[in-house]
Design a protein around this motif. Sequence first.
Motif, PDB file in Angstrom:
ATOM      1  N   ARG A 325     -39.167  14.460 -37.832  1.00 42.03           N
ATOM      2  CA  ARG A 325     -39.849  15.611 -37.218  1.00 42.03           C
ATOM      3  C   ARG A 325     -39.552  16.947 -37.899  1.00 42.03           C
ATOM      4  NH1 ARG A 325     -37.333  12.574 -34.660  1.00 42.03           N
ATOM      5  NH2 ARG A 325     -35.707  14.090 -34.249  1.00 42.03           N
TER       6      ARG A 325
ATOM      7  N   GLU B  69     -43.546  24.644 -20.161  1.00 40.06           N
ATOM      8  CA  GLU B  69     -43.777  24.594 -21.606  1.00 40.06           C
ATOM      9  C   GLU B  69     -45.262  24.411 -21.912  1.00 40.06           C
ATOM     10  OE1 GLU B  69     -41.316  25.139 -23.807  1.00 40.06           O
ATOM     11  OE2 GLU B  69     -40.061  25.462 -22.028  1.00 40.06           O
ATOM     12  N   ASP B  71     -48.345  23.812 -24.978  1.00 39.17           N
ATOM     13  CA  ASP B  71     -48.515  23.036 -26.212  1.00 39.17           C
ATOM     14  C   ASP B  71     -48.194  23.905 -27.440  1.00 39.17           C
ATOM     15  OD1 ASP B  71     -49.327  21.465 -28.301  1.00 39.17           O
ATOM     16  OD2 ASP B  71     -51.467  21.874 -27.986  1.00 39.17           O
ATOM     17  N   ARG B  73     -47.766  22.222 -30.556  1.00 44.46           N
ATOM     18  CA  ARG B  73     -47.783  21.176 -31.571  1.00 44.46           C
ATOM     19  C   ARG B  73     -47.962  21.738 -32.975  1.00 44.46           C
ATOM     20  NH1 ARG B  73     -52.196  16.453 -31.377  1.00 44.46           N
ATOM     21  NH2 ARG B  73     -53.483  17.936 -32.527  1.00 44.46           N
ATOM     22  N   LEU B  75     -47.251  24.636 -34.243  1.00 51.68           N
ATOM     23  CA  LEU B  75     -46.036  25.292 -34.726  1.00 51.68           C
ATOM     24  C   LEU B  75     -44.959  24.248 -35.060  1.00 51.68           C
ATOM     25  CD1 LEU B  75     -44.281  27.856 -35.157  1.00 51.68           C
ATOM     26  CD2 LEU B  75     -43.721  27.752 -32.716  1.00 51.68           C
ATOM     27  N   PHE B  76     -44.733  23.309 -34.137  1.00 49.91           N
ATOM     28  CA  PHE B  76     -43.673  22.322 -34.349  1.00 49.91           C
ATOM     29  C   PHE B  76     -43.979  21.418 -35.545  1.00 49.91           C
ATOM     30  CE2 PHE B  76     -42.697  22.575 -29.537  1.00 49.91           C
ATOM     31  CZ  PHE B  76     -41.858  23.650 -29.750  1.00 49.91           C
ATOM     32  N   GLN B  77     -45.253  21.100 -35.731  1.00 50.55           N
ATOM     33  CA  GLN B  77     -45.572  20.185 -36.831  1.00 50.55           C
ATOM     34  C   GLN B  77     -45.692  20.917 -38.168  1.00 50.55           C
ATOM     35  OE1 GLN B  77     -48.573  17.265 -35.721  1.00 50.55           O
ATOM     36  NE2 GLN B  77     -47.094  16.316 -34.331  1.00 50.55           N
ATOM     37  N   ILE B  79     -43.386  22.372 -39.498  1.00 47.14           N
ATOM     38  CA  ILE B  79     -42.130  22.135 -40.220  1.00 47.14           C
ATOM     39  C   ILE B  79     -41.819  20.652 -40.354  1.00 47.14           C
ATOM     40  CG2 ILE B  79     -41.011  24.363 -39.729  1.00 47.14           C
ATOM     41  CD1 ILE B  79     -39.612  22.907 -37.358  1.00 47.14           C
ATOM     42  N   ALA B  80     -42.786  19.814 -39.993  1.00 50.85           N
ATOM     43  CA  ALA B  80     -42.551  18.367 -40.062  1.00 50.85           C
ATOM     44  C   ALA B  80     -42.872  17.854 -41.460  1.00 50.85           C
ATOM     45  CB  ALA B  80     -43.405  17.655 -39.029  1.00 50.85           C
ATOM     46  N   PRO B  81     -42.092  16.900 -41.938  1.00 50.87           N
ATOM     47  CA  PRO B  81     -42.314  16.400 -43.300  1.00 50.87           C
ATOM     48  C   PRO B  81     -43.632  15.643 -43.489  1.00 50.87           C
ATOM     49  CG  PRO B  81     -40.196  15.591 -42.432  1.00 50.87           C
ATOM     50  CD  PRO B  81     -40.902  16.292 -41.316  1.00 50.87           C
ATOM     51  N   PHE B  82     -44.112  14.933 -42.454  1.00 45.56           N
ATOM     52  CA  PHE B  82     -45.269  14.060 -42.670  1.00 45.56           C
ATOM     53  C   PHE B  82     -45.982  13.815 -41.330  1.00 45.56           C
ATOM     54  CE2 PHE B  82     -46.465  10.132 -45.478  1.00 45.56           C
ATOM     55  CZ  PHE B  82     -47.816  10.425 -45.289  1.00 45.56           C
ATOM     56  N   GLU B  84     -50.068  13.341 -39.338  1.00 52.12           N
ATOM     57  CA  GLU B  84     -51.503  13.164 -39.481  1.00 52.12           C
ATOM     58  C   GLU B  84     -52.105  12.998 -38.086  1.00 52.12           C
ATOM     59  OE1 GLU B  84     -52.887  10.627 -42.745  1.00 52.12           O
ATOM     60  OE2 GLU B  84     -54.300   9.775 -41.311  1.00 52.12           O
ATOM     61  N   GLY B  86     -51.989  14.784 -35.623  1.00 55.92           N
ATOM     62  CA  GLY B  86     -51.058  15.141 -34.559  1.00 55.92           C
ATOM     63  C   GLY B  86     -49.909  14.163 -34.363  1.00 55.92           C
ATOM     64  N   LEU B  87     -49.868  13.120 -35.185  1.00 56.74           N
ATOM     65  CA  LEU B  87     -48.795  12.117 -35.068  1.00 56.74           C
ATOM     66  C   LEU B  87     -47.765  12.310 -36.180  1.00 56.74           C
ATOM     67  CD1 LEU B  87     -51.154   9.075 -34.519  1.00 56.74           C
ATOM     68  CD2 LEU B  87     -49.575   9.973 -32.796  1.00 56.74           C
ATOM     69  N   TYR B  88     -46.510  12.006 -35.867  1.00 60.75           N
ATOM     70  CA  TYR B  88     -45.477  11.958 -36.900  1.00 60.75           C
ATOM     71  C   TYR B  88     -45.567  10.587 -37.556  1.00 60.75           C
ATOM     72  CZ  TYR B  88     -43.481  16.015 -34.526  1.00 60.75           C
ATOM     73  OH  TYR B  88     -43.293  17.253 -33.965  1.00 60.75           O
TER      74      TYR B  88
ATOM     75  N   THR C  35     -48.916  16.889 -27.763  1.00 62.77           N
ATOM     76  CA  THR C  35     -49.215  18.200 -27.189  1.00 62.77           C
ATOM     77  C   THR C  35     -48.374  18.454 -25.942  1.00 62.77           C
ATOM     78  OG1 THR C  35     -51.053  17.239 -25.955  1.00 62.77           O
ATOM     79  CG2 THR C  35     -51.596  18.336 -28.029  1.00 62.77           C
ATOM     80  N   VAL C 142     -46.217   8.299 -34.558  1.00 62.84           N
ATOM     81  CA  VAL C 142     -45.340   8.471 -33.408  1.00 62.84           C
ATOM     82  C   VAL C 142     -45.864   9.604 -32.516  1.00 62.84           C
ATOM     83  CG1 VAL C 142     -42.979   8.897 -32.627  1.00 62.84           C
ATOM     84  CG2 VAL C 142     -43.381   7.724 -34.802  1.00 62.84           C
TER      85      VAL C 142
END
Lengths: 484, 95, 480
Positions: A325, B69, B71, B73, B75-77, B79-82, B84, B86-88, C35, C142
Motif C-alpha cells: 500500500r 472518515e 473517501d 482513496r 490521496l491514499f493510492q 503513494i501506493a506502488p501498484f 489498478e 482502485g485495487l492494490y 473507498t 486487494v
Amino acid sequence: MYNKTISELARGLRAGDFSSVELTRTYLKRVSSFNSGLNSFVTVCEEQALQEAELADQRLKGGHTSLLAGIPIAHKDIFCTQGIKTSCGSKMLDKFVAPYDAHVVSQFKQAGAVMLGKTNMDEFAMGSSNENSFYGPVRNPWKESAVPGGSSGGSAAAVAARLCVAATGTDTGGSIRQPASFCGITGLKPTYGRVSRYGMIAFASSLDQGGPMARTAEDAAAMLQVMAGFDGRDSTSAEAAVPDYSATLGDDLRGLRIGVPKEYFGGGLDANIEASIQLALNEYVSMGAELVDISLPNTHLGVPTYYVVAPAECSSNLSRFDGVRFGHRCSEPKDLEDLYKRSRGEGFGAEVKRRIMIGTYALSAGYYDAYYLKAQKIRHLISDDFRAAFNQVDVIMGPTAPSTAFGIGEKADDPVTMYLSDIYTIAVNLAGLPGMSIPVQPVGGMPVGLQLIGNYFEEAKLLNVAHRLQQETDWHSASPAGFE
Amino acid sequence: MSLERSDVEKIAHLARLSVSNDELDAVASDLSNILNLVEQMDQADTEGVEPMAHPLHMVQRLREDRVTEQDQRELFQSIAPFTEDGLYLVPRVIE
Amino acid sequence: MQWETVIGLEIHAQLATKSKIFSGASTAFGSAPNTQACNVDLGMPGVLPVLNREAVRMAVTFGVAINAEIGERSVFARKNYFYPDLPKGYQISQFELPIVGKGEVEIELDDGVRRTIGVTRAHLEEDAGKSLHEDFHGMTGVDLNRAGTPLLEIVSEPDMRSAKEAVAYAKKIHQLVQYLGICDGNMQEGSFRCDANVSVRPFGGPLGTRAELKNLNSFRFLERAINIEVERQIDLIEAGGEVVQETRLYDADKDETRSMRSKEEANDYRYFPDPDLLPVELDADLIESIRAAMPELPEAKRKRFSEAYGLSEYDAVFLTSGKDLADYFEQAAKVAGDAKLTANWVMGELSGSLNKAGLGLAESPVSAEALGQMLLRIVDNTISGKIAKQVFEAMLAGEGGADQIIEAKGLKQITDTGAIERVVDEVLAANVDQVENYRNADEKKRPKMLGFFVGQVMKQSKGKANPQQVNELLLKKLSA
C-alpha cells in the motif's frame, strides 16, 4: 538572534524588533551553511517555512498568543507531515509522502510555529548513534568525528548547532535524552501517554513517547506546552489536565529530596562524568535540596528486558511495511512471498532487521514465556523499584549516559555494546516515567548530561528543577565552536 | 542461546525478510549475542509477578459509533506502488 | 466399525455497527473498492486504533443472551501473519481474555429432540479485506473496504454429532444474532460465516484429528460439506490412512472438500497483547443495563405468540423463526385486529408470493401496515376472503393500498339485503328445475345442492355479495 530563547524571540516578534520571516530566513541560511557538514536535516522545507512565517507575522499582528507563533522549529522525521516526505530514516519510506499530520505536528501548526524541515534519525528510531540512517550518519557539532547520539540525533545536532530554535524528538529507550546529553542540550521525555502518538511512526508502542529538545528548560517547557494533551485518536493518550509548565519554573527548591541511585554510579561509568554529575548535585544541595541515597535494584535488568519488549513490539509494528500500500516495493516480484521478503529485505537496514528477527523469535511458539512474558514480569519489578523510590524522594538524578559522545564507527559493528549506552535511560521507558537530560560540566570538551527522573505526570517539577540549575549555572549556554 | 543458520532461516521466513546465504552466519552470531544479553533476565526471580503490558493503569476508552472518515482513496493510492481500478495489486494469490 | 462424528463450529458474525471496530470509516456493503478504507484500515504508518463502543455493547448483548460469563476485563491481542488482505500484518483479535466466556444454547432437531450445545467463548476482532482473484495481468487485486469491520467470533464446544445438529446450531445462532439486532445475518454478503471443525472417532473413543472446513456460505453447504468430509475421513481411516490436521475448502461445484495448500504451512501467529489498545473493563452497571434492555428472545416470543394470540405451536414456531417475520406479523395483526386471520395470510399468501418472486421480507412490496389494512377490510366485511386475494394481487403489483384498490375496482362487498334478494330471486327464477329438485331432495343432500345456488348468486354479483347473507337468504327462500 539565533542564541535567543523562545520567550526572548517571542518578545522580539511582538515588539516588532524582527519579523518571523526575517527570523526564518536567518535559520534557513544557517541550515544551508551547516547542514552539509552535520547532515542533521533530511528534508528542508524552505518555501513552506517562509509561507508559514508570513502567516505567523499576520497572526502576530492580530494578537496571536501562543509563545511558539513565528518560531522556527524542526520535526524529527518520524512525525508524519502531510504533503512532505516522512522517511523515518529508512529506505522503506524514502518516497513516502504522508497523507496526514501527526497530532504533534498539527499542534505546532495551530500554535503558529514555523517548520524548517525534518531531521535525520536512526532508521525507525532504532539506534543510539544515528549511524543507522538510510541518509547517512549525523555529525556531532562539538566534534565532527563523534556521533550525536540517537535516535533523535538530527534534532539534537540541529538544536546544538543553532540550526533551529528547538526540535521534536521521540524516546523509546533514551532517544531524546542520550542525544541531548551527547550534544549538550536539554531534552525531555514526558510520561507515557502525555503526548499523543498519533501519526508518530511506531517503533515500540508501549514505550514510545514524543518530547521536546531545546537549549533550555524554559524553551522545553514552552515546547511541551504545545505538544502535551489528550488526543482521542490515541487510545493510550492520558486525559490528565495539562498544567502551565512555565508558571512553576522558578519555584524554590528548598527541601527538594533528590534520590541518587547507587546503581547509576560505578561500574561502567566514566569517572570524569561521575565528577561532573557530582558537581551538579552539589549545586542542588547549595540551593537547599537534600540528597537521599536510594536503590533501584533491578537496574541491571533494564537493557535485557528492553531488548525483548521493544523488538517484540517492533516486529509486529513493522509488518505493515510489505510493499503493497505504501513504501518500498521490490522490482518484478515472482510471487507473493518474494514480494514480501525482498521488499522488506531491501527496504530495511541491518539493525531494523536484527530487531525484527529478535522480536519474532521472542514471540514465537515455545519461546513466548521464556522471553516475552518474562520481560513483562521484570518490567513490573523495574516499575515497582521506581514506585518505592518515589515514596522517599521527589526526583531521581544520575548520569544520562555512561560516556560522552563516542566516535563514528566505534561501536557500529557491535550491537550489544551499542545497546549498553542506553543503560541509564531504558528503565524510565519501561516504567513509563518522565525523564530529562540537561547539560552539566563538560568532560574533555564534550558535553555531559545529567538525567532527571520524575514521578508520573510530574513534568512541571522536572522542568522547574532543571530550570533552577540553568539559572545558577551556565553549562547549558555553551555553544559548539564554529556555530556561535 | 546460540542460533544456527537454520534457526535464522526460520525466523527470517516468519518475519518475511530475505537474508542471503552469505549473511546467515553473521546474522546468526549477532542474534546469538543479543540473546545472550537478553538471557540475563534469568537472574530475576519473577515467581508470582504479574506481567506488565502497559506503563499506566488505564483502561480502554470507547469511541462513539459514528462514521467520521470520508473517501480518500485517490490521496491514499497516490503513494501506493501498484494499483489498478482502485485495487492494490499483488502477485497472484493461489487458494 | 461404528464411527462417531464430532463437530465444533466457529461462526463469524459481522456486527451491525455503522463504523468500523477501530476506525470511523463506514461499514456499508458494496461500495467501490477501497473507498471505505481509511488510514487506520489501511495500516498507514503512525495511525492508531480506538475501540467502537457499539461493538462492545453488541458482544456483551450476545454474551448475556446465551447466559455466558462476561469478561469484566478483556484484552485485545495481535495475531501476526502476512497476507495481502491483512494490511497491518496482524489482525487485532482477542486471545487469552475474550469479552464473552462460556455459555450455551439449546437447539431443537426435526424430531423434536432438544440438545444443549456449549459455547466456549465469543471474542471481538477485526475482519480482513478481500482478495479478488480475477485476472489483473495475472495479479490479485486487494479491496480493503471490509478490513476493520467488527466481527464476533463465536466458538462452540465440539458438542455436535451430526451435520444436522451442526446446521440446527448454526441456524439457532443465526436467528439469535438477528433477534438481538447485532448482525444482519446476510450469508451471501458474508455477514454470517461458518467454519466447521470435523473429526471422526470410534464410538466413545478419544477425539480424532480434525479438519477445518471453510467457505461454507449457506446452511445447505454446511450440511453437505460436513457429510462429505465425514465420509472422506472414514474412507481414509478404513483404508489404513490417517487424517491430517489442515484447512480444507468446500467446493460447491464439485461437491468436495480439498486441502488449502497455501494455508497449510504451520502458522505461528505470535499472539501478544496489542500495545496500542488498553484492557477493556466493563463495570457491573453496564452489563446490568444491557441485561435490562435485552430484546425478547425467540423462546419467549414463541410462548407469548401461542398464549396471547391463541396460535397453534406450528404457527408460533413459524412466525418467530426470524425477528423480522415476527415483527411483521405483530404489526399487521395489530392493524387487522385478528391474529389468527393475520397468521394465515402471513404464512400463506404473503410467504408464498415472496418465495415465488424470490424476495426477502424486507423487500416485500406489501408492508405489514398495508397488509393489516387489507385484512381489516375482511374483518369489517367490506370484502370477502376471496375478493381479498384479488386485492392482495393488486397490492403486490403496486397498484396502491387496499382501500384504494377496492374503490377503484368496485370490489366492495354487497351487504344490502334488498340488493342481494333481487339477485337471489333472479337465480331462483332462472333455475326452476333445480329449485324443484332441491325441495324434493333428502335433507342430507341439500347442503351440497345449495352450493349450486350460492355459486350462481356469487357469479351474478361478481363475487361481491356477502356469502353469509346469500346463504341465509337462499335457505329461507328454498324452504318456503
